[in-house]
Design an enzyme around this catalytic site. Structure first.
Site, PDB file in Angstrom:
ATOM      1  N   SER A   1      56.226  21.435  85.631  1.00 49.19           N
ATOM      2  CA  SER A   1      55.707  22.303  84.814  1.00 49.19           C
ATOM      3  C   SER A   1      55.097  23.608  85.122  1.00 49.19           C
ATOM      4  O   SER A   1      54.956  24.554  84.576  1.00 49.19           O
ATOM      5  CB  SER A   1      54.963  21.885  83.493  1.00 49.19           C
ATOM      6  OG  SER A   1      53.899  21.224  83.692  1.00 49.19           O
TER       7      SER A   1
ATOM      8  N   LYS B   1      47.584  22.884  83.361  1.00 43.54           N
ATOM      9  CA  LYS B   1      48.275  24.169  83.198  1.00 43.54           C
ATOM     10  C   LYS B   1      47.332  25.330  83.489  1.00 43.54           C
ATOM     11  O   LYS B   1      46.316  25.156  83.974  1.00 43.54           O
ATOM     12  CB  LYS B   1      48.460  24.286  81.638  1.00 43.54           C
ATOM     13  CG  LYS B   1      49.402  23.242  81.089  1.00 43.54           C
ATOM     14  CD  LYS B   1      50.718  23.090  81.143  1.00 43.54           C
ATOM     15  CE  LYS B   1      51.438  21.997  80.543  1.00 43.54           C
ATOM     16  NZ  LYS B   1      52.638  21.825  81.182  1.00 43.54           N
TER      17      LYS B   1
END
Length: 321
Positions: free
Chosen positions: A100, A170
């Site tokens: 991701s 993230k």
């Protein structure tokens, strides 16, 4: 004849009656005793030599150092304590479990996370890559690692990357007070200002995703929360796709473990993780309002003063000529 007799007696008895020299009067025993004292390291008085001996008269043996194998458990214990303190308060290693964050981070990379600055009240800032605990079942249904007891133990003390399966990584896009917006394929906007994300968004991806699952949004980040997104925009279940959970897709600041600062492994991937230049622009939502207020205050005061001076009823008695 008399002279010869005297001469003869003198030649016979001379050596027996000759006085002894001082150096020849030293007994051999004394010389031996001094030599023995010198060999034992004692001083000339003799007491030091006797004090250095033990009760049996023998010189004491030097204390033998402890063997390496006896010292080893102590060294291991100290190393484990130091590793635990470093992992708890300074820096911790984490392993990247997914794609991701490509291409910034690859699956299998190990990053070092700064855990010190949050202890001094520092909060996540825009553009930083952060590790945080799962806010509300973000990882439900995802495959999780199954470390053995040794791996769990080494991970707990910080000698191996974290085996905690409920951690995510993230990039911070918005902080408290920010309005984050995606329309069409982008660009992504923060407080109305477009971000140039070509340096870190996965090649071929668009900054925003056209779908009805969360790819199109406009949100305002509440106090104590952050909005996060993965760099692989079309392969990241980030804040966009968790707007139905109890935090509405936002991540509580208290859930942030720390900022990832370095890719430490493998050696061929070693690099730092700086904040991209696009976040250097003034993205603050409060800045335009504050500037407008600062410009309006002098104008209001000047107008008020002018009206007051020109109005005798407001100026009060004695102001008119």
């Amino acid at each position: 004849m008399g002279d010869l007799a005297v001469g003869a007696r003198s030649g016979h008895e001379g050596p027996e009656e000759r006085p002894e020299r001082p150096e020849e009067s030293v007994p051999p025993a004394v010389e031996d005793d001094v030599t023995a004292g010198s060999d034992n390291g004692g001083d000339s008085g003799g007491d030091g030599g006797r004090d250095a001996r033990d009760g049996d008269g023998a010189a004491p043996h030097p204390k033998k150092p402890r063997s390496f194998w006896k010292e080893l458990p102590l060294l291991i214990g100290i190393a484990l304590v130091l590793a635990l303190l470093i992992k708890t308060f300074l820096v911790q290693a984490f392993s990247i479990p997914s794609d991701s964050m490509q291409n910034t981070l690859q699956q299998g990379d190990r990053v070092l996370v700064d855990k010190l600055t949050p202890w001094f009240g520092s909060e996540p800032e825009r553009g930083e890559v952060v590790v945080f605990h799962d806010p509300d079942k973000w990882l439900a249904g995802e495959p999780t690692p199954n470390p053995n007891a040794i791996q769990k133990g080494l991970s707990w003390i910080g000698l191996m990357p974290s085996a905690e399966e409920k951690d995510l990584i993230k990039r911070v896009i918005g902080v408290a007070g920010d309005t984050v917006e995606c329309k069409g394929t982008g660009p992504l906007k923060v407080n109305g200002k477009a971000l140039n994300e070509t340096s870190y968004v996965y090649p071929g991806n668009t900054p925003c995703t056209v779908d009805d699952l969360g790819g199109q949004f406009k949100v305002k980040v509440p106090e104590g929360k952050i909005w996060v997104m993965g760099d692989h925009r079309q392969n990241s279940l980030d804040s966009r796709y968790h707007q139905q959970d109890k935090y509405k897709g936002f991540v509580p600041v208290d859930s942030v473990v720390g900022r990832a600062i370095v890719v430490a492994w493998p050696p061929t991937r070693w690099s730092t993780l700086p904040v991209p230049d696009t976040f250097d622009q003034n993205l603050s939502a409060a800045a335009p309002g504050a500037l407008g207020l600062a410009g309006a205050v002098p104008l209001v005061l000047w107008r008020r003063r002018r009206l007051t001076v020109g109005n005798t009823r407001v100026s009060g008695p004695g102001t008119a000529g």
